[in-house]
Motif scaffolding. Structure first.
Motif, PDB file in Angstrom:
ATOM      1  N   GLN A 109      -8.763   7.407  -1.681  1.00 32.34           N
ATOM      2  CA  GLN A 109      -9.549   8.191  -2.639  1.00 32.34           C
ATOM      3  C   GLN A 109      -8.726   9.075  -3.570  1.00 32.34           C
ATOM      4  O   GLN A 109      -9.280   9.797  -4.407  1.00 32.34           O
ATOM      5  N   ASP A 110      -7.391   9.012  -3.462  1.00 31.67           N
ATOM      6  CA  ASP A 110      -6.560   9.917  -4.266  1.00 31.67           C
ATOM      7  C   ASP A 110      -6.672   9.667  -5.762  1.00 31.67           C
ATOM      8  O   ASP A 110      -6.232  10.490  -6.567  1.00 31.67           O
ATOM      9  N   ALA A 169       0.821  -1.214   0.000  1.00 33.20           N
ATOM     10  CA  ALA A 169       0.000   0.000   0.000  1.00 33.20           C
ATOM     11  C   ALA A 169       0.854   1.262   0.000  1.00 33.20           C
ATOM     12  O   ALA A 169       0.493   2.279  -0.605  1.00 33.20           O
ATOM     13  N   THR A 170       2.001   1.204   0.664  1.00 34.66           N
ATOM     14  CA  THR A 170       2.873   2.387   0.719  1.00 34.66           C
ATOM     15  C   THR A 170       3.403   2.745  -0.662  1.00 34.66           C
ATOM     16  O   THR A 170       3.395   3.918  -1.068  1.00 34.66           O
ATOM     17  N   LEU A 171       3.868   1.738  -1.402  1.00 34.80           N
ATOM     18  CA  LEU A 171       4.362   1.989  -2.761  1.00 34.80           C
ATOM     19  C   LEU A 171       3.228   2.461  -3.671  1.00 34.80           C
ATOM     20  O   LEU A 171       3.409   3.377  -4.476  1.00 34.80           O
ATOM     21  N   ARG A 172       2.082   1.829  -3.541  1.00 32.74           N
ATOM     22  CA  ARG A 172       0.934   2.201  -4.370  1.00 32.74           C
ATOM     23  C   ARG A 172       0.507   3.642  -4.109  1.00 32.74           C
ATOM     24  O   ARG A 172       0.256   4.418  -5.050  1.00 32.74           O
ATOM     25  N   ASP A 173       0.428   4.036  -2.856  1.00 34.19           N
ATOM     26  CA  ASP A 173      -0.071   5.366  -2.512  1.00 34.19           C
ATOM     27  C   ASP A 173       0.958   6.464  -2.719  1.00 34.19           C
ATOM     28  O   ASP A 173       0.616   7.650  -2.653  1.00 34.19           O
ATOM     29  N   TYR A 174       2.217   6.099  -2.974  1.00 30.74           N
ATOM     30  CA  TYR A 174       3.223   7.118  -3.282  1.00 30.74           C
ATOM     31  C   TYR A 174       2.860   7.830  -4.581  1.00 30.74           C
ATOM     32  O   TYR A 174       3.035   9.039  -4.705  1.00 30.74           O
ATOM     33  N   ASN A 175       2.333   7.066  -5.544  1.00 33.49           N
ATOM     34  CA  ASN A 175       1.874   7.652  -6.813  1.00 33.49           C
ATOM     35  C   ASN A 175       0.752   6.777  -7.354  1.00 33.49           C
ATOM     36  O   ASN A 175       0.981   5.927  -8.224  1.00 33.49           O
ATOM     37  N   PRO A 176      -0.464   6.956  -6.842  1.00 35.56           N
ATOM     38  CA  PRO A 176      -1.566   6.069  -7.243  1.00 35.56           C
ATOM     39  C   PRO A 176      -1.911   6.143  -8.717  1.00 35.56           C
ATOM     40  O   PRO A 176      -2.313   5.139  -9.319  1.00 35.56           O
ATOM     41  N   THR A 177      -1.752   7.301  -9.351  1.00 34.65           N
ATOM     42  CA  THR A 177      -2.064   7.397 -10.786  1.00 34.65           C
ATOM     43  C   THR A 177      -1.074   6.582 -11.608  1.00 34.65           C
ATOM     44  O   THR A 177      -1.445   5.941 -12.592  1.00 34.65           O
ATOM     45  N   ALA A 178       0.197   6.606 -11.213  1.00 36.20           N
ATOM     46  CA  ALA A 178       1.195   5.792 -11.908  1.00 36.20           C
ATOM     47  C   ALA A 178       0.918   4.310 -11.679  1.00 36.20           C
ATOM     48  O   ALA A 178       1.163   3.479 -12.570  1.00 36.20           O
TER      49      ALA A 178
END
Length: 566
Positions: A421-422, A388-397
């Motif tokens: 929700q980002d 989740a940490t890696l995913r939320d660092y750049n959710p659009t990427a």
């Protein structure tokens, strides 16, 4: 016979310039070389000595050549004057650079010019007729002064231009001149070129063009119009420019492309393109058929290259040209589906959808603790981790990489107000996104939970606020995704039609009509649950109208098992 003379402007890669110069002289063409004065005297002397054994090679006086400055024109004048003086039998003078490479046998070019003894080949068009000027200076390059180098003194250049505009300063164009522009690389007859260099008003013209921006693209192009009797407004040199006005560089893998152009000369050749120099600086009589130069034959390839460079590919992001927000060429590379509220309403919705469509169906990719990849995988295509940490660092990427790495296979995933929700605006702006939303379905897990009712009320209020904001985004004017929404009550009342449309949209189903639906969860007492929330001061409105007498619960009971549609 029309003897051809070559004027060569050399700035770098002197060993290649020597190689090409000897190729010209081997066919009887004299060559006058101008070497940029920025080249050290030691290097210049070695270059002159290396060419001293060839009587057809001459060297002109040197000038400092700055891009966009007068030095290039002065170098051309000096070398051209030496050519006309030293070789009186020359009838056409061909201007080239040290990075130019003949593509066809020199004899073919000589014969081509002999058949056109009075024709001047120079691209020459008025500013109103050109569309290739870069930087917003077309007519102004002739009416403002440019004493500062654009490359070396950019701030002074811009400031002085703004000052002249503010003070409305305008230069007077010499009488009788109509400014023209075009490619620097021309081929002029002796008659036209000598008339330009010996013009009684040359000092006046030179003084004017010294302060014109990029005069090498306008000096000869303008003055040729005064003396030429027959102008072919085109260059015999293949020279392509990118969207920033910089010349395309040709490498070894462009060999077949250059041959297809049928042009006599091409620039700009990479100095280390050994294969190009070896292929073209040999006897080409059997390699290329005589033909009219036609660079238009490869224009489509260059147009595609410019489009690829400026727009890229749908959903592909590169560090070297990461797009500005709003300037992306497609946020993702392939259509995908997002389902909200379905896993809450149906038991085993994900495996059912995978069986019905053949798509790859993930769980909640933006769940707070981890990305729930299909099959419980922790790493998928492209080494995307479920962290989740890696995913939320750049959710659009995260989403764009997921779709890019699995392009060709339909991806589906679940989403909801309990997730991170980002990603909402990204999904809304993505034309490839297909969102199916059952509003208020987040209340079903709360209804079935064993939480204290006070905590349920607080959580319900929180989730409703989040989903309301999300719906505002999905209904905004900026939304490009395909969005379909149903209230929970609306969907439960008639579930088969929306399920059928969703399956058809994904497009991988093997059946024309849906015959089996997923099993719906038990909702007996759900209406009363919502009434209790209202009684506690929380108003649940997103799920639609559920009567407290449990009418919907009675309707739903028969569908606890998979049912068939006749």
């Amino acid at each position: 016979m029309n003897r051809l003379g070559i004027v060569m402007l050399v700035h770098t890669a002197l060993h290649r310039a020597e190689q090409v110069a000897r190729h010209w002289t081997a066919s009887g063409c004299p060559v006058v070389i101008h070497v940029d004065q920025k080249i050290t005297n030691q290097v210049y002397s070695k270059f002159v000595s290396a060419c001293s054994d060839d009587p057809l090679i001459r060297f002109s006086d040197r000038h400092v050549c700055e891009w966009g400055g007068w030095g290039i024109v002065a170098a051309t004048q000096t070398a051209a004057a030496l050519m006309l003086e030293t070789f009186p039998d020359v009838r056409h003078v061909y201007l080239s650079s040290g990075s130019c490479l003949p593509l066809r046998p020199v004899q073919e070019l000589i014969e081509y010019l002999s058949d056109r003894p009075r024709v001047d080949f120079i691209e020459s068009a008025t500013t109103a007729d050109v569309s290739w000027t870069i930087g917003g200076l077309d007519q102004e390059r002739f009416t403002l002064q440019f004493p500062f180098s654009w490359r070396n003194h950019r701030k002074l250049f811009d400031t002085y231009v703004k000052l002249q505009r503010a003070l409305r300063i305008r230069r007077r164009i010499p009488e009788g001149l109509t400014p023209h522009m075009g490619s620097q690389w021309w081929c002029l007859t002796r008659q036209t070129l000598s008339a330009i260099l010996q013009d009684p008003k040359r000092k006046t013209y030179d003084r004017y063009f010294r302060r014109v921006w990029i005069p090498d693209e306008s000096y000869f192009q303008t003055l040729t119009r005064l003396y030429s009797t027959h102008i072919e407004s085109r260059s015999l040199t293949l020279s392509k420019f990118d969207f920033q006005g910089r010349p395309h560089i040709f490498y070894d893998d462009h060999l077949q492309l250059l041959r297809r152009s049928d042009c006599f000369v091409a620039r700009k050749i990479w100095p280390q393109a050994d294969r190009l120099y070896q292929s073209f600086l040999t006897d080409q009589a059997s390699a290329m058929k005589p033909a009219e130069p036609n660079p238009g034959k490869i224009d489509r390839i260059f147009s595609k290259a410019v489009e690829r460079r400026t727009r890229g590919r749908d959903g592909l992001y590169m560090q070297s040209r990461f797009p500005r927000h709003g300037s992306e060429n497609g946020l993702t590379s392939f259509p995908y589906s997002v389902f909200q509220g379905f896993t809450e309403l149906f038991e085993d919705f994900e495996p059912w959808l995978a069986d019905a469509t053949g798509a790859r169906v993930h769980g909640h990719l933006f769940a707070p603790d981890r990305a729930e990849f299909a099959g419980g995988d922790t790493i998928i295509n492209g080494v995307l981790s479920d962290c989740a940490t890696l995913r939320d660092y750049n959710p659009t990427a995260f989403v764009s990489n997921l779709i890019w790495n699995t392009r060709g296979q339909r991806q589906c995933f679940q989403f909801g107000p309990a997730d991170t929700q980002d990603i909402n605006w990204f999904l809304a702006r993505d034309k490839n996104a297909r969102l199916s939303v059952i509003t208020g379905a987040w209340a079903i897990p709360l209804f079935r939970s064993n939480m204290n009712f006070a905590d349920i009320r607080i959580e319900a209020a929180r989730l409703q606020r989040i989903e309301t904001k999300q719906l505002d985004i999905l209904t905004s004017v900026w939304t490009k995704a395909q969005v379909r929404t149903w209230s929970l009550a609306e969907f439960i009342e008639s579930p088969m039609e929306p399920l059928q449309s969703m399956i058809e949209e994904i497009g991988f189903n093997h059946q024309s009509h849906l015959t089996e639906a997923p099993k719906m969860v038990e909702l007996s007492g759900f209406g009363q649950f919502l009434q209790n929330l209202k009684n506690q001061g929380m108003h649940p409105y997103l799920m639609g109208d559920f009567p407290p007498d449990d009418v919907f619960g009675a309707q739903i009971k028969p569908f606890r098992k998979p049912y068939l549609v006749q």
